[in-house]
Design a protein around this motif. Structure first.
Motif, PDB file in Angstrom:
ATOM      1  N   ARG A  24      -6.026  -0.373  -3.064  1.00 56.98           N
ATOM      2  CA  ARG A  24      -6.907   0.796  -3.079  1.00 56.98           C
ATOM      3  C   ARG A  24      -6.563   1.778  -1.967  1.00 56.98           C
ATOM      4  O   ARG A  24      -7.027   2.909  -1.977  1.00 56.98           O
ATOM      5  CB  ARG A  24      -8.359   0.343  -2.971  1.00 56.98           C
ATOM      6  CG  ARG A  24      -8.818  -0.373  -4.243  1.00 56.98           C
ATOM      7  CD  ARG A  24     -10.152  -1.050  -4.012  1.00 56.98           C
ATOM      8  NE  ARG A  24     -11.166  -0.089  -3.622  1.00 56.98           N
ATOM      9  CZ  ARG A  24     -12.297  -0.415  -2.992  1.00 56.98           C
ATOM     10  NH1 ARG A  24     -12.530  -1.674  -2.689  1.00 56.98           N
ATOM     11  NH2 ARG A  24     -13.165   0.503  -2.671  1.00 56.98           N
ATOM     12  N   VAL A  25      -5.797   1.309  -1.002  1.00 57.98           N
ATOM     13  CA  VAL A  25      -5.272   2.239   0.003  1.00 57.98           C
ATOM     14  C   VAL A  25      -3.876   2.628  -0.475  1.00 57.98           C
ATOM     15  O   VAL A  25      -2.925   1.870  -0.352  1.00 57.98           O
ATOM     16  CB  VAL A  25      -5.215   1.593   1.398  1.00 57.98           C
ATOM     17  CG1 VAL A  25      -4.566   2.526   2.395  1.00 57.98           C
ATOM     18  CG2 VAL A  25      -6.621   1.214   1.852  1.00 57.98           C
ATOM     19  N   LYS A  26      -3.782   3.789  -1.098  1.00 60.52           N
ATOM     20  CA  LYS A  26      -2.528   4.210  -1.728  1.00 60.52           C
ATOM     21  C   LYS A  26      -1.860   5.290  -0.884  1.00 60.52           C
ATOM     22  O   LYS A  26      -2.517   6.194  -0.374  1.00 60.52           O
ATOM     23  CB  LYS A  26      -2.805   4.780  -3.119  1.00 60.52           C
ATOM     24  CG  LYS A  26      -3.375   3.765  -4.100  1.00 60.52           C
ATOM     25  CD  LYS A  26      -3.602   4.412  -5.468  1.00 60.52           C
ATOM     26  CE  LYS A  26      -4.623   3.643  -6.296  1.00 60.52           C
ATOM     27  NZ  LYS A  26      -4.232   2.282  -6.617  1.00 60.52           N
ATOM     28  N   ALA A  27      -0.549   5.199  -0.783  1.00 65.58           N
ATOM     29  CA  ALA A  27       0.206   6.210  -0.054  1.00 65.58           C
ATOM     30  C   ALA A  27       0.164   7.541  -0.800  1.00 65.58           C
ATOM     31  O   ALA A  27      -0.038   7.590  -2.022  1.00 65.58           O
ATOM     32  CB  ALA A  27       1.648   5.741   0.111  1.00 65.58           C
ATOM     33  N   ALA A  28       0.404   8.621  -0.064  1.00 64.09           N
ATOM     34  CA  ALA A  28       0.396   9.962  -0.656  1.00 64.09           C
ATOM     35  C   ALA A  28       1.340  10.072  -1.865  1.00 64.09           C
ATOM     36  O   ALA A  28       0.948  10.606  -2.908  1.00 64.09           O
ATOM     37  CB  ALA A  28       0.753  11.002   0.410  1.00 64.09           C
ATOM     38  N   PRO A  29       2.571   9.567  -1.785  1.00 66.45           N
ATOM     39  CA  PRO A  29       3.459   9.693  -2.950  1.00 66.45           C
ATOM     40  C   PRO A  29       2.944   8.955  -4.182  1.00 66.45           C
ATOM     41  O   PRO A  29       3.220   9.379  -5.309  1.00 66.45           O
ATOM     42  CB  PRO A  29       4.790   9.112  -2.451  1.00 66.45           C
ATOM     43  CG  PRO A  29       4.453   8.344  -1.223  1.00 66.45           C
ATOM     44  CD  PRO A  29       3.271   9.022  -0.616  1.00 66.45           C
ATOM     45  N   VAL A  30       2.186   7.877  -3.975  1.00 72.29           N
ATOM     46  CA  VAL A  30       1.601   7.160  -5.118  1.00 72.29           C
ATOM     47  C   VAL A  30       0.513   8.029  -5.761  1.00 72.29           C
ATOM     48  O   VAL A  30       0.464   8.192  -6.985  1.00 72.29           O
ATOM     49  CB  VAL A  30       1.033   5.788  -4.692  1.00 72.29           C
ATOM     50  CG1 VAL A  30       0.200   5.162  -5.812  1.00 72.29           C
ATOM     51  CG2 VAL A  30       2.163   4.850  -4.287  1.00 72.29           C
ATOM     52  N   LEU A  31      -0.338   8.596  -4.921  1.00 73.53           N
ATOM     53  CA  LEU A  31      -1.404   9.464  -5.440  1.00 73.53           C
ATOM     54  C   LEU A  31      -0.799  10.633  -6.216  1.00 73.53           C
ATOM     55  O   LEU A  31      -1.278  11.006  -7.284  1.00 73.53           O
ATOM     56  CB  LEU A  31      -2.276   9.979  -4.285  1.00 73.53           C
ATOM     57  CG  LEU A  31      -3.073   8.891  -3.545  1.00 73.53           C
ATOM     58  CD1 LEU A  31      -3.714   9.465  -2.286  1.00 73.53           C
ATOM     59  CD2 LEU A  31      -4.131   8.280  -4.463  1.00 73.53           C
ATOM     60  N   TRP A  32       0.260  11.202  -5.694  1.00 70.41           N
ATOM     61  CA  TRP A  32       0.942  12.318  -6.369  1.00 70.41           C
ATOM     62  C   TRP A  32       1.584  11.859  -7.678  1.00 70.41           C
ATOM     63  O   TRP A  32       1.367  12.458  -8.737  1.00 70.41           O
ATOM     64  CB  TRP A  32       2.001  12.933  -5.441  1.00 70.41           C
ATOM     65  CG  TRP A  32       2.916  13.884  -6.154  1.00 70.41           C
ATOM     66  CD1 TRP A  32       4.179  13.626  -6.602  1.00 70.41           C
ATOM     67  CD2 TRP A  32       2.609  15.228  -6.551  1.00 70.41           C
ATOM     68  NE1 TRP A  32       4.695  14.716  -7.238  1.00 70.41           N
ATOM     69  CE2 TRP A  32       3.755  15.726  -7.229  1.00 70.41           C
ATOM     70  CE3 TRP A  32       1.501  16.059  -6.414  1.00 70.41           C
ATOM     71  CZ2 TRP A  32       3.815  17.018  -7.750  1.00 70.41           C
ATOM     72  CZ3 TRP A  32       1.566  17.348  -6.940  1.00 70.41           C
ATOM     73  CH2 TRP A  32       2.700  17.817  -7.598  1.00 70.41           C
ATOM     74  N   ASN A  45       4.870   7.295   4.302  1.00 66.85           N
ATOM     75  CA  ASN A  45       3.903   8.379   4.084  1.00 66.85           C
ATOM     76  C   ASN A  45       2.585   7.822   3.535  1.00 66.85           C
ATOM     77  O   ASN A  45       1.994   8.371   2.617  1.00 66.85           O
ATOM     78  CB  ASN A  45       4.487   9.452   3.161  1.00 66.85           C
ATOM     79  CG  ASN A  45       3.702  10.766   3.235  1.00 66.85           C
ATOM     80  OD1 ASN A  45       2.809  10.919   4.087  1.00 66.85           O
ATOM     81  ND2 ASN A  45       4.019  11.707   2.357  1.00 66.85           N
ATOM     82  N   ALA A  46       2.151   6.717   4.123  1.00 63.68           N
ATOM     83  CA  ALA A  46       0.868   6.097   3.755  1.00 63.68           C
ATOM     84  C   ALA A  46      -0.083   6.228   4.933  1.00 63.68           C
ATOM     85  O   ALA A  46       0.351   6.170   6.088  1.00 63.68           O
ATOM     86  CB  ALA A  46       1.071   4.616   3.423  1.00 63.68           C
ATOM     87  N   CYS A  47      -1.376   6.394   4.641  1.00 67.08           N
ATOM     88  CA  CYS A  47      -2.389   6.560   5.698  1.00 67.08           C
ATOM     89  C   CYS A  47      -2.023   7.748   6.579  1.00 67.08           C
ATOM     90  O   CYS A  47      -2.076   7.678   7.811  1.00 67.08           O
ATOM     91  CB  CYS A  47      -2.531   5.286   6.535  1.00 67.08           C
ATOM     92  SG  CYS A  47      -2.797   3.811   5.547  1.00 67.08           S
ATOM     93  N   THR A  48      -1.635   8.822   5.944  1.00 64.72           N
ATOM     94  CA  THR A  48      -1.200  10.023   6.667  1.00 64.72           C
ATOM     95  C   THR A  48      -2.094  11.215   6.365  1.00 64.72           C
ATOM     96  O   THR A  48      -1.769  12.351   6.749  1.00 64.72           O
ATOM     97  CB  THR A  48       0.255  10.357   6.288  1.00 64.72           C
ATOM     98  OG1 THR A  48       0.386  10.221   4.867  1.00 64.72           O
ATOM     99  CG2 THR A  48       1.234   9.436   6.979  1.00 64.72           C
ATOM    100  N   GLY A  49      -3.215  10.959   5.643  1.00 66.62           N
ATOM    101  CA  GLY A  49      -4.211  12.011   5.445  1.00 66.62           C
ATOM    102  C   GLY A  49      -3.736  13.188   4.611  1.00 66.62           C
ATOM    103  O   GLY A  49      -2.715  13.098   3.910  1.00 66.62           O
ATOM    104  N   PRO A  50      -4.480  14.299   4.667  1.00 68.13           N
ATOM    105  CA  PRO A  50      -4.147  15.488   3.869  1.00 68.13           C
ATOM    106  C   PRO A  50      -2.740  16.006   4.158  1.00 68.13           C
ATOM    107  O   PRO A  50      -2.038  16.441   3.245  1.00 68.13           O
ATOM    108  CB  PRO A  50      -5.210  16.504   4.297  1.00 68.13           C
ATOM    109  CG  PRO A  50      -6.351  15.683   4.797  1.00 68.13           C
ATOM    110  CD  PRO A  50      -5.731  14.469   5.424  1.00 68.13           C
TER     111      PRO A  50
END
Lengths: 383, 383
Positions: free
Chosen positions: B46-54, B75-80
């Motif tokens: 459930r804690v997904k890196a930015a590239p996964v969300l994208w 690039n995980a847990c790197t916020g907006p």
């Protein structure tokens, strides 16, 4: 003082020859009354050792006159013969002590899948019975050690009554319970229902939250015996707190002696929506091998904490999570927080706080780091 | 040949300077069509890196023209800011390739909690685009390595069409998925729904059953891209089998390259009442640190297998369990079976069969032993 700190108890610890190295391996704890009330909590593992199956039956009556404990063999996965051996052990103790076998609990610890040398164990019970003493608590605690480097005892003395105990355990610590044999004694005058309630309340927040390596034993047993010899009946809350204090102390001793560990890690989950959420998240963090390696390397790798939280079903939003390691909030709102260089990890105790920012519930789970020594101890244990 | 084995694809792998040691760290895979159908499976963390969300958004359209992959930072847990960086990466690739940014998937791997050096990454995308080649698959596979000791590729060629792929991953292998970045390509002429069905069917029994250390990554991504360049539309079963074969091969390569491992352990659960039971038991065995240490020590410690089975909810009776290690049934009916001295554990592959004697269902989980080298690699990774 261990299990003989409370009045009404005698104990002994001897070398019966079960361990090939000749170290003490048999303990006997006897409740001389006037009461013989008892409660017990056992492993949640569905593969239960013969002594667990036996002692569960014994405890159903809420009455225990004696406990026989051996190290040097777990008597687990030993089939009908293993159960017969446990039964014979209880019968032998009953015979020499003049009590009923169904009042004799049995605990075993050591290798799984090996039958106990009954030709040594049964004479050992006689020898131990002959050495029973009001000062035997220390020797009993020593006789139940396996890979423990120290024996573990704890005592709380209140106004006219006492709770004392001994524990063994160094590896396989895990919830439901940690691998351990624990015998607690008290001279408080209480019935078995009260003992049961206090014991379950205590183990739920102490031994059940000690999770060294996530592995659950087949033999875990925690017994609480009351002799009533003090003639004092304390209030429930006061008694329950004393039991919890002794359990907490013994649990801490187990963690500090965990196999091969170099760090004791306190995982404190705060801001949880429910206590169950807090426990689930705490366990997930405590069981994350990568994080446990990082802590061993004195690396405040908070990304591995978040990664562990992310595998749970707990209520939280990833971008609201906060993590502190040794007082430094290295992760804020799911991202980089204070400078990780500020984290001082030189000491044995490491304190991780995971804030789920989803409520007010909390839970604390204790674990250890993962080390090459752990691997070494556990790859060489039986061979 | 990796991702360029199938017709219609070009790829490149370069050193963009994201890794401080100057090793290759940026890969680009381009689907030149005529089709650009795609499917993807992502981490269940459930804690997904930015590239996964994208990339999850990209895949919703079932259309991918290019994939940018970088090692040297998760690039995980790197916020907006982290999400903006992923977006900017897709925009840059879209610009130089003349496609829409929403058709560009992005994958990152490396340390959590660190922003990517965009001043190196964006020029790197341009450099990689200039080097795109039908022979670039190998270089792309090399550029996505982190602690991998070898790059991983696999190809299956059928009658006029091909499925090929590359993978990275060495630690944090776990279900749901193993930590890995995987890009599969095919020149079969299929729509995104068919790709999705075949990919999910394949990952469920391959990558999802590779469990090196029970830790689940924030960045896992498996993509399957189809160019249609062969002009052939294979039958579903044949295609699904080819995808499964490539996934299985890559999964095996991941296990063989797992951090610090000295043994590859095949945990085969048989006689289960349901497939879910078989998977649950297999995972429990595969994640038991004590057993993994024992295997490292070449100790056929079947008691630890039973102990792990006992923690599950699967249907079984303790006294009917059977366990074989490397072909020797060391545990029969929950107790001692054949002589454990007969077990030969000198070789890298270890085969554990756990028979629940409760039905006909089976599942196989792959894991590794737990070694001092694993501890060393993972205690020193970020510091």
């Amino acid at each position: 003082m261990s299990v003989t700190a409370a009045k009404g108890f005698t104990a002994a610890g001897i070398a019966a020859g079960i361990k090939e190295n000749g170290n003490p391996d048999l303990a006997l704890v006897v409740n001389n009354g006037p009461r013989r009330a008892a409660a017990g909590v056992f492993t949640a593992n569905r593969v239960k050792a013969a002594p667990v199956l036996w002692s569960e039956q014994v405890l159903k009556n809420g009455q225990v006159s004696a406990v026989v404990l051996n190290s040097g063999g777990a008597n687990a996965c030993t089939g009908p013969k293993g159960f017969q051996d446990t039964h014979a052990t209880a019968e032998k103790a009953a015979e020499v002590l003049g009590v009923g076998a169904i009042e004799v609990a049995v605990c075993s610890t050591g290798l799984i899948g090996v039958l106990l040398p009954m030709d040594k164990l049964l004479p050992g019970v006689e020898t131990a019975a002959a050495q029973l003493s009001e000062h035997g608590g220390e020797k009993a605690a020593i006789a139940i050690k396996t890979t423990d480097t120290v024996h573990k005892t704890s005592v709380v003395t209140k106004d006219g009554w006492t709770v004392g105990g001994m524990a063994k355990g160094a590896g396989m610590l895990a919830p439901g319970l940690a691998t351990m044999l624990v015998v607690l004694t008290t001279d408080a005058d209480l019935d078995s229902e009260t003992l049961d309630k206090a014991l379950r309340a205590a183990t739920r927040v102490t031994f059940d939250r000690v999770d060294s390596d996530g592995c659950m034993s087949t033999n875990d047993t925690v017994l609480l015996l009351a002799s009533g010899a003090s003639g004092v009946t304390p209030g429930y809350e006061e008694f329950a707190e004393a039991v919890r204090t002794v359990c907490d102390d013994l649990g801490q001793q187990l963690i500090r002696d965990a196999e091969g560990a170099s760090k004791d890690i306190k995982v404190e989950v705060v801001g949880a929506a429910t206590e169950d959420d807090a426990v689930e998240v705490g366990r997930s963090i405590a069981r994350n091998n990568l994080l446990k390696c990082a802590i061993h390397g004195e690396d405040p790798n908070w990304g591995r904490v978040l990664s562990a939280i992310g595998t749970t079903r707990a209520a939280f939003e990833p971008d609201r999570l906060n993590v502190a390691i040794n007082g430094v909030w290295v992760c804020k709102n799911g991202g980089v927080g204070e400078d990780r260089e500020k984290v001082d990890m030189r000491y044995r105790e490491v304190h991780i706080v995971a804030d789920l920012a989803a409520g007010d519930e909390t839970a604390t789970i204790w674990t250890n780091d993962l080390t090459a020594d752990y691997v070494h101890e556990n790859s060489a244990y039986s061979s």
